[in-house]
Enzyme design. Structure first.
Site, PDB file in Angstrom:
ATOM      1  N   HIS A  99      -4.359 -11.087 -13.250  1.00 25.27           N
ATOM      2  CA  HIS A  99      -5.732 -10.858 -12.363  1.00 25.27           C
ATOM      3  C   HIS A  99      -6.689 -11.406 -13.437  1.00 25.27           C
ATOM      4  CE1 HIS A  99      -8.355  -9.260  -9.276  1.00 25.27           C
ATOM      5  NE2 HIS A  99      -9.042  -9.141 -10.373  1.00 25.27           N
ATOM      6  N   ARG A 132       0.696  -1.082   0.002  1.00 27.27           N
ATOM      7  CA  ARG A 132       0.122   0.149   0.042  1.00 27.27           C
ATOM      8  C   ARG A 132       0.910   1.347  -0.033  1.00 27.27           C
ATOM      9  NH1 ARG A 132      -4.457  -2.916  -1.550  1.00 27.27           N
ATOM     10  NH2 ARG A 132      -5.313  -3.935   0.055  1.00 27.27           N
ATOM     11  N   ASP A 141      -2.898  -6.187 -11.331  1.00 27.34           N
ATOM     12  CA  ASP A 141      -3.737  -6.797 -10.537  1.00 27.34           C
ATOM     13  C   ASP A 141      -4.656  -5.941  -9.663  1.00 27.34           C
ATOM     14  OD1 ASP A 141      -3.941  -9.337  -8.753  1.00 27.34           O
ATOM     15  OD2 ASP A 141      -3.519  -7.996  -7.216  1.00 27.34           O
ATOM     16  N   ASP A 163      -1.049 -13.083  -1.480  1.00 25.98           N
ATOM     17  CA  ASP A 163      -2.112 -11.827  -1.822  1.00 25.98           C
ATOM     18  C   ASP A 163      -2.422 -11.115  -0.583  1.00 25.98           C
ATOM     19  OD1 ASP A 163      -3.783 -10.162  -3.334  1.00 25.98           O
ATOM     20  OD2 ASP A 163      -5.142 -11.662  -3.649  1.00 25.98           O
ATOM     21  N   HIS A 181      -3.803 -15.925  -7.901  1.00 24.71           N
ATOM     22  CA  HIS A 181      -4.650 -16.312  -7.008  1.00 24.71           C
ATOM     23  C   HIS A 181      -5.900 -17.141  -7.695  1.00 24.71           C
ATOM     24  CE1 HIS A 181      -6.375 -12.679  -8.956  1.00 24.71           C
ATOM     25  NE2 HIS A 181      -5.833 -11.841  -8.089  1.00 24.71           N
ATOM     26  N   ASN A 197     -11.148 -11.271  -3.373  1.00 28.77           N
ATOM     27  CA  ASN A 197     -11.306 -11.299  -4.729  1.00 28.77           C
ATOM     28  C   ASN A 197     -10.139 -11.894  -5.568  1.00 28.77           C
ATOM     29  OD1 ASN A 197     -12.351 -10.851  -7.418  1.00 28.77           O
ATOM     30  ND2 ASN A 197     -11.778  -8.709  -7.520  1.00 28.77           N
TER      31      ASN A 197
END
Length: 395
Positions: A175, A61, A148, A279, A212, A252
């Site tokens: 993604h 982040r 992503d 993730d 993922h 997600n």
């Protein structure tokens, strides 16, 4: 920095024996028995020494959303979870679409000095879904491009991005989510985009990594592509292995059905899954109340996976090490992930017998968002070593 770890069970993707490991100048120099050195000694009696974990997919982040996580808190969370290497996604603010952001993140991580950080660049500039010109300015230390969090919906743009990636020796991380289907059927959204990206990778010859993967259909398409020689690798997450849809936790892609989990586990047994990636997606409590998708998972990944895969599914600890260390290191082109002479001295000491209760209040991450709060798990990380230096020790 010299260190000798003695009296320990040594486990990596191929080894499992009691012995000792000597690290000097950041590198594994000796692996064997009855090693004698005048240096710092760590007694690992009753414990297991493994290669430190490598996370191909995480979100710290920073820049822009540091109230959720920053490089320091993310690094502290990583070493608490046994990780010394992470690959960060591009959906920061500003988006990681240029070398200025890449260099900012990498330099900040170097100053902190706890882990090695690799920063992905977005496939489309600022995640706008259409602009690729920034990819021509990427420098050699970038290994991956990914949108992503959104994915690339335009087929022509993804095709052109793969051509650019191939010419530059870069891997595309997909993604897989068809946005036109997301509000209708999230299973179809993942499956349709997985098929498209496999087709484009086969057509362009680009290296493709599927992030993922969560459905039995998607992993089935990947297995077929691998058999056909497509340059494709894939990852699964701890939460998609350990949870089923009865856990109404927003992520997600979504938590799937038991039949999907069973198929993912079978694909691990059969050798078709390359990596377990966290993730790691930290959020504030307010974000989660507003249904922000994501799990703060880097501190619980090993314990969750050890409990699910080794304790419950009888998958070997060697295989788990391959999924969490060796293969992700290979995909990232790193000299890590194995306990062999000449490899970097990044190791993790774990107690496989210790059962403990996950408590998100103990997290080093700013994100306390986890569906595993209160779950009993086995396999506690006691110490993380990077280049022979202890960067985390359980107190």
């Amino acid at each position: 920095m010299e260190v000798l770890i003695k009296n320990v069970r040594i486990v990596d993707w191929v080894r499992d024996f009691y012995g000792e490991v000597y690290i000097d100048k950041g590198e594994i120099c000796e692996v064997g028995k009855r090693i004698s050195k005048k240096c710092k000694v760590i007694d690992g009696k009753g414990k297991v020494l493994m290669p430190a974990f490598v996370d191909m997919h995480a979100h710290f982040r920073d820049p822009g959303f540091t109230y959720k996580e920053d490089i320091l808190s993310g690094s502290r969370a990583a070493v608490r979870g046994g990780y010394t290497t992470v690959n960060l996604m591009a959906n920061t603010n500003p988006v990681s679409s240029d070398m200025h952001i890449v260099n900012y993140v990498r330099e900040k991580a170097r100053e902190i000095g706890l882990i090695d950080v690799h920063q992905a660049v977005s496939i489309t500039k600022d995640l706008d879904g259409k602009t690729l010109s920034h990819l021509d300015e990427i420098e050699g230390n970038v290994k991956f491009i990914s949108d992503d969090g959104k994915g690339v919906s335009n087929d022509k743009i993804m095709f052109e991005a793969m051509l650019k990636a191939k010419s530059q020796g870069i891997t595309v991380i997909s993604h897989a989510e068809n946005p036109e289907m997301s509000g209708i059927d999230m299973r179809a959204a993942e499956n349709m985009m997985t098929l498209r990206d496999i087709y484009l990778a086969k057509h362009t010859g680009c290296r493709l990594h599927m992030a993922h993967v969560s459905t039995k259909e998607a992993i089935g398409y990947i297995i077929q592509a691998k058999k056909e020689g497509v340059k494709i690798t894939c990852e699964v997450t701890p939460h998609h292995l350990a949870l089923t849809s009865e856990y109404e936790y927003k992520v997600n892609p979504p938590i799937r059905e038991k039949e999907d989990v069973d198929f993912l586990v079978k694909a691990i047994r059969d050798g078709f899954i390359d990596a377990i990636a966290t993730d790691h997606a930290p959020h504030t409590a307010e974000d989660k109340l507003n249904r922000a998708p994501g799990i703060s998972g880097i501190e619980t990944s090993f314990s969750v996976c050890y409990t699910k895969l080794v304790k419950k599914e009888n998958i070997s600890l060697n295989k788990l090490s391959e999924l969490m260390s060796k293969r992700p290191a290979e995909i990232m082109g790193l000299n890590k992930g194995q306990i062999s002479i000449g490899f970097e001295g990044d190791l993790v000491l774990v107690d496989l017998d210790e059962e403990y209760v996950i408590n998100s209040k103990d997290f080093m991450s700013k994100g306390k968002n986890t569906p595993f709060d209160g779950h009993k798990v086995f396999g506690k990380v006691l110490m993380t070593i990077k280049g022979g230096k202890i960067v985390y020790q359980n107190s």
